[in-house]
Scaffold this motif. Structure first.
Motif: not given
Length: 506
Positions: A6-13, A189-195, A497-503
């Motif tokens: 959650r914190a990582l997903l809030q690192l950038s704007a 299926i996984g438990t990750g941020p995207y399906m 790794a280019l991670l869409p969850q960090l965009m």
């Protein structure tokens, strides 16, 4: 401070983005984030088969599947599906505390049983995990409440590092056993941020945000990742506005486009190197050393890569645990001429061998090899270039059939020497083509060395021996170019790794 997802997903704007046709638009208006990716996705199981150890597709896997332990953008570990982990006092067991309140993409609960089953599955040689030799060091996996316990069959000091590295993913036990390997491939299926919403092989994958993700829902509800293997085509995608994010484009194009787009270019854990196979003329140390001495790495980086790259002389980058700044090879063409002459070679009587390389897989890979061959020619080395696809490199390397020289990029996102120098230079490893017994004897005691300081020092000695004898030719640490539409802020990951969850959007 340890960061969770959650914190990582809030690192950038984020701010403003390019819309279709390249016209300005607010980032909030992007209904579907489009990424032009540089490779195809051959298979969905991130734990078995050759795809599982391909570093370039790990970002796709990490969007859908969680790893046991989270790796932060600076490569440091943090709690993931495991919140705590460690060994018992005499290191005969490992223990792991499993995160509660997590669900799989089908809504079923994630449990400690999934962790125990996933670890036991890849430890089984019949499963086909390419890293079975690591996972097989644990046995008798069992669940005790919210903990998973396993017995240590053979001590491996890197076992927890592998839990945020290649093949270190948790899969759903009940679902996988119900649908089988083919069913899982058709509907992963996984438990990750995207399906996974839709997958067209060799074309694209469309992802939907996991609203129930334990680390927080990602910013973009829909992400389409287009597989665009041609670098020029990726430039066209981002420049036209048909894609909002792309990576691994020629550096001159990156410099041109970053004036109107948002660009980041930071060193990643990937290195460019030339494997030397201990066959034919490469058994002559004078030939190997001359081939290394005559390569002007900084000039190649400056002229071909627009200065984006860090010259290196070992298989450790400055971020790796066993990096030793004192190991230097240097540029010395005069010494190269002397060495070749000692073995009877000269410009008039050149030593000859083949060098293999990809063309377009990494920025200027073929052009770099061309430049190196040109430098070699000036001192009495005549090398024939053979171009192949990266898949062919893996095939030949596993069969120990690479040419005397072969250009390659090596990823090591956990920064441990076992997963750089170790696997690349240890003769029995399927990833090595150098079979020297001297190196094997130096490495053997290090695999299970429990004293961490002694272990790292031992690897530094191995690296020094390899550099002194030119058993491999490291060239550079790569800098990864990423472009994004203005307002779409990408947090780069040092693993590459280019991670869409960090965009993020504004």
């Amino acid at each position: 401070m340890k960061l969770n997802r959650r914190a990582l997903l809030q690192l950038s704007a984020a701010g403003v983005s390019l819309a279709a046709f390249g016209l300005p638009a607010r980032a909030q208006a992007i209904d579907e984030l489009v990424i032009a990716y540089n490779v195809n996705l051959p298979a969905w199981d991130p734990t078995t088969g050759p795809s599982a150890v391909n570093p370039t597709i790990q970002g796709l896997y990490q969007a859908v599947f969680d790893q046991y332990i989270l790796q932060q953008p600076d490569l440091k570990p943090a709690p993931g599906l495991l919140t705590e982990w460690g060994w018992n006092d005499d290191r005969t067991q490992v223990w792991m505390t499993v995160r509660e309140g997590v669900t799989w993409h089908d809504g079923s609960p994630f449990t400690a049983e999934d962790v125990a089953w996933s670890l036991a599955r890849v430890a089984d040689p019949a499963t086909g995990s390419p890293i079975q030799f690591v996972w097989g060091t644990l046995q008798n996996h069992r669940v005790e409440g919210n903990k998973v316990i396993a017995d240590v069959k053979q001590f491996d000091p890197t076992i927890f590092k592998w839990m945020y590295f290649l093949t270190g993913y948790v899969l759903p036990k009940a679902y996988f056993e119900k649908v089988g390997a083919e069913g899982f491939e058709a509907a992963p299926i996984g438990t990750g941020p995207y399906m996974v919403e839709k997958f067209e092989r060799n074309a694209f994958v469309r992802l939907k945000a996991n609203a129930n993700y334990w680390g927080g829902k990602p910013d973009f509800d829909t992400v389409t990742i287009k597989f665009v293997t041609d670098a020029a085509a990726r430039v066209a995608e981002i420049e036209s506005g048909n894609a909002h994010v792309t990576l691994e484009i020629p550096y001159e194009e990156y410099d041109r486009l970053k004036a109107t787009l948002t660009g980041t270019a930071a060193p990643v854990s990937d290195i460019g190197m030339i494997f030397l196979n201990d066959i034919e003329v490469m058994t002559d140390p004078n030939v190997r050393k001359a081939a290394a001495y005559v390569i002007d790495k900084q000039t190649i980086i400056d002229r071909l890569l627009s200065g984006y790259g860090v010259p290196i002389d070992t298989l450790e980058t400055p971020q790796y645990d066993a990096y030793d700044a004192g190991i230097k090879v240097g540029y010395n063409p005069e010494k190269a001429v002397e060495l070749l002459a000692a073995s009877g070679y000269s410009v008039d009587n050149p030593v000859k061998f083949k060098i293999q390389t990809t063309k377009g897989f990494k920025p200027k890979d073929y052009e770099m090899v061309q430049a190196i061959v040109g430098l070699w020619r000036k001192v009495g080395i005549e090398a024939e270039i053979e171009v192949y696809e990266i898949a062919k490199h893996y095939e030949l390397r596993a069969a120990d059939q690479l040419a005397p020289a072969a250009f390659y990029n090596w990823g090591n996102s956990v920064g441990d020497p076992t997963t750089s120098t170790g696997f690349a230079m240890y003769g029995p490893s399927p990833h090595s083509v150098w079979d020297g017994q001297d190196v094997i004897d130096m490495i053997n005691p290090l695999w299970g060395e429990p004293d961490e300081a002694k272990r790292i020092d031992g690897w530094k000695k191995v690296d020094a021996h390899i550099a002194e004898n030119a058993l491999v030719i490291p060239l550079l640490q790569y800098v990864q170019p990423i472009l994004s539409a203005p307002g779409v802020v990408v947090t780069p990951h040092a693993s590459g790794a280019l991670l869409p969850q960090l965009m993020k959007r504004a």
